[in-house]
Design a protein around this motif. Sequence first.
Motif, PDB file in Angstrom:
ATOM      1  N   ILE A 156       8.324   4.728 -11.126  1.00 16.37           N
ATOM      2  CA  ILE A 156       6.952   4.717 -11.645  1.00 16.37           C
ATOM      3  C   ILE A 156       6.348   3.318 -11.547  1.00 16.37           C
ATOM      4  CG2 ILE A 156       5.499   5.165 -13.645  1.00 16.37           C
ATOM      5  CD1 ILE A 156       7.499   7.219 -14.583  1.00 16.37           C
ATOM      6  N   TYR A 157       7.135   2.287 -11.852  1.00 15.00           N
ATOM      7  CA  TYR A 157       6.640   0.909 -11.772  1.00 15.00           C
ATOM      8  C   TYR A 157       6.151   0.606 -10.352  1.00 15.00           C
ATOM      9  CZ  TYR A 157       6.669  -4.210 -12.339  1.00 15.00           C
ATOM     10  OH  TYR A 157       6.335  -5.543 -12.382  1.00 15.00           O
TER      11      TYR A 157
ATOM     12  N   LEU B 102       0.810  -1.213   0.000  1.00 16.35           N
ATOM     13  CA  LEU B 102       0.000   0.000   0.000  1.00 16.35           C
ATOM     14  C   LEU B 102       0.845   1.266   0.000  1.00 16.35           C
ATOM     15  CD1 LEU B 102      -2.815  -1.088   2.494  1.00 16.35           C
ATOM     16  CD2 LEU B 102      -2.725  -1.324   0.008  1.00 16.35           C
ATOM     17  N   THR B 103       2.060   1.165   0.476  1.00 15.75           N
ATOM     18  CA  THR B 103       2.945   2.346   0.507  1.00 15.75           C
ATOM     19  C   THR B 103       4.217   2.087  -0.287  1.00 15.75           C
ATOM     20  OG1 THR B 103       3.939   1.581   2.593  1.00 15.75           O
ATOM     21  CG2 THR B 103       2.063   3.087   2.750  1.00 15.75           C
ATOM     22  N   ALA B 104       4.101   1.318  -1.366  1.00 16.95           N
ATOM     23  CA  ALA B 104       5.290   0.958  -2.146  1.00 16.95           C
ATOM     24  C   ALA B 104       5.976   2.167  -2.742  1.00 16.95           C
ATOM     25  CB  ALA B 104       4.902  -0.021  -3.260  1.00 16.95           C
ATOM     26  N   GLY B 105       5.249   3.240  -2.966  1.00 20.35           N
ATOM     27  CA  GLY B 105       5.892   4.430  -3.497  1.00 20.35           C
ATOM     28  C   GLY B 105       4.911   5.333  -4.212  1.00 20.35           C
ATOM     29  N   GLU B 106       5.311   6.589  -4.380  1.00 17.83           N
ATOM     30  CA  GLU B 106       4.539   7.567  -5.122  1.00 17.83           C
ATOM     31  C   GLU B 106       5.273   7.894  -6.418  1.00 17.83           C
ATOM     32  OE1 GLU B 106       1.554   8.669  -4.382  1.00 17.83           O
ATOM     33  OE2 GLU B 106       1.498   7.482  -2.525  1.00 17.83           O
ATOM     34  N   PRO B 107       4.558   8.316  -7.442  1.00 16.10           N
ATOM     35  CA  PRO B 107       5.246   8.661  -8.700  1.00 16.10           C
ATOM     36  C   PRO B 107       6.167   9.856  -8.505  1.00 16.10           C
ATOM     37  CG  PRO B 107       2.935   9.341  -8.758  1.00 16.10           C
ATOM     38  CD  PRO B 107       3.107   8.516  -7.522  1.00 16.10           C
TER      39      PRO B 107
ATOM     40  N   VAL C  66       3.830   7.865 -20.140  1.00 17.19           N
ATOM     41  CA  VAL C  66       5.166   7.290 -19.957  1.00 17.19           C
ATOM     42  C   VAL C  66       5.134   5.896 -19.341  1.00 17.19           C
ATOM     43  CG1 VAL C  66       6.291   9.539 -19.823  1.00 17.19           C
ATOM     44  CG2 VAL C  66       5.448   8.470 -17.723  1.00 17.19           C
ATOM     45  N   SER C  67       3.991   5.478 -18.804  1.00 22.43           N
ATOM     46  CA  SER C  67       3.884   4.149 -18.212  1.00 22.43           C
ATOM     47  C   SER C  67       2.414   3.771 -18.140  1.00 22.43           C
ATOM     48  CB  SER C  67       4.510   4.116 -16.812  1.00 22.43           C
ATOM     49  OG  SER C  67       4.567   2.800 -16.311  1.00 22.43           O
ATOM     50  N   SER C  68       2.139   2.475 -18.121  1.00 23.24           N
ATOM     51  CA  SER C  68       0.756   2.028 -18.006  1.00 23.24           C
ATOM     52  C   SER C  68       0.730   0.629 -17.421  1.00 23.24           C
ATOM     53  CB  SER C  68       0.045   2.046 -19.366  1.00 23.24           C
ATOM     54  OG  SER C  68       0.589   1.075 -20.236  1.00 23.24           O
TER      55      SER C  68
ATOM     56  N   VAL D 251       4.714  13.624 -12.433  1.00 29.42           N
ATOM     57  CA  VAL D 251       4.032  12.466 -13.017  1.00 29.42           C
ATOM     58  C   VAL D 251       2.774  12.166 -12.204  1.00 29.42           C
ATOM     59  CG1 VAL D 251       4.185   9.995 -13.538  1.00 29.42           C
ATOM     60  CG2 VAL D 251       6.160  11.486 -13.913  1.00 29.42           C
ATOM     61  N   ARG D 252       1.677  11.948 -12.874  1.00 28.39           N
ATOM     62  CA  ARG D 252       0.430  11.613 -12.199  1.00 28.39           C
ATOM     63  C   ARG D 252      -0.163  10.347 -12.811  1.00 28.39           C
ATOM     64  NH1 ARG D 252      -0.961  15.250 -16.176  1.00 28.39           N
ATOM     65  NH2 ARG D 252      -3.020  15.041 -17.153  1.00 28.39           N
ATOM     66  N   ILE D 253      -0.874   9.584 -11.976  1.00 27.89           N
ATOM     67  CA  ILE D 253      -1.512   8.347 -12.412  1.00 27.89           C
ATOM     68  C   ILE D 253      -2.999   8.609 -12.600  1.00 27.89           C
ATOM     69  CG2 ILE D 253      -2.043   5.959 -11.801  1.00 27.89           C
ATOM     70  CD1 ILE D 253       0.537   5.951 -10.114  1.00 27.89           C
TER      71      ILE D 253
END
Length: 260
Positions: free
Chosen positions: A210-211, A115-120, A180-182, A124-126
Motif C-alpha cells: 500500500i505504501y 509512475l508504476t511503483a505499484g497498485e494497491p 488502512v493507510s493515508s 483496497v482503493r485509493i
Amino acid sequence: MDHASVLALYDRDMREGARPESPDARVERTGGVVRHVGGEGGWNGVLWSGLDPTGADADAAIAAQIGFFTGLGREFEWKLHGHDHPADLGQRLTAAGFTAEPEETLMIGETAGQLTAGEPPEGVRIVPVTDRAGVDLMVEVNERAFGRDGAWLRDLVLARLATDPDGIVAVVALAGDVPVSSARMEMIPGTRFAGLWGGGTVEEWRGRGIYRALIAHRARIAAERGYRYLQVDASDRSRPILERLGFAALSTTTPYTYVP
C-alpha cells in the motif's frame, strides 16, 4: 541523478527560496537565515541558514532567532540538515536550549521513475480527501499507524484545503469502508519538488504494497503538474522501501525544537 546538483537545487528551491505555507504566513530572510513565520496554527521555524563554516556567526544567529520567536510567544523549530554549516551547529543548538527530535533521511527520486511503483492490493482503493469527513479518516489512520494524537494533522490539512487546495493532495486507502493507510503531497508552484508527507499504514496492513501504491498515485499527479522530483523526509522504517524504489539518500534532517 547527479546527487550534488540535485541537493543544491533542493536547497535553493525549497529552503533558501522557500514560500509561505499559507496566505497568512510569511517568509523572512534575516541575519543569515531564512525563517518561516506561520499564520494561525501554522509552522514556525528556520528553514535554511547561510552561516560561516567556521561558526563565527552561529551563536549570534541562534540567539537572534530565539529572541525573535520568543518575542512572538511561539515555540519554533530549527530544521537542521546534515550538510549545513557549521559542522557543530546541532551541538550549538542543543547548548542554546533546543531539543533534538529523531533524525530522518532526506531522500529524493525522479518523479518519472515512480509512475508504476505499484497498485494497491485487491480489495483496497485509493480515494482523494477533499472534505472534513475524509480528513477524519486520514487522522484515524495516522493515529493508529503512529500512536500519537492527530489533531495537528486535522488542523493542517483542513487549513490547506481551505486556503490552498491546489497545493495539497491528500489521499486515504480504504479496505472496503475501513481506512488502512493515508498520505499527502505538498506542491509549491515555481519549484521542481513535490513533497511526500505522512505516509502511514495501520500495522495489520503493512507489507502488502500500500505504501508503494500511494507513492505511485501521488507521483502520477505530480508528473501531470510538471514536478520533476519527489522529496521525502524518511524514517528508518520507510527508508529501505524508498531505496528499493530508486530514491537516493542525499542528506539527513533533524528538527531542533525550542519552547519558550
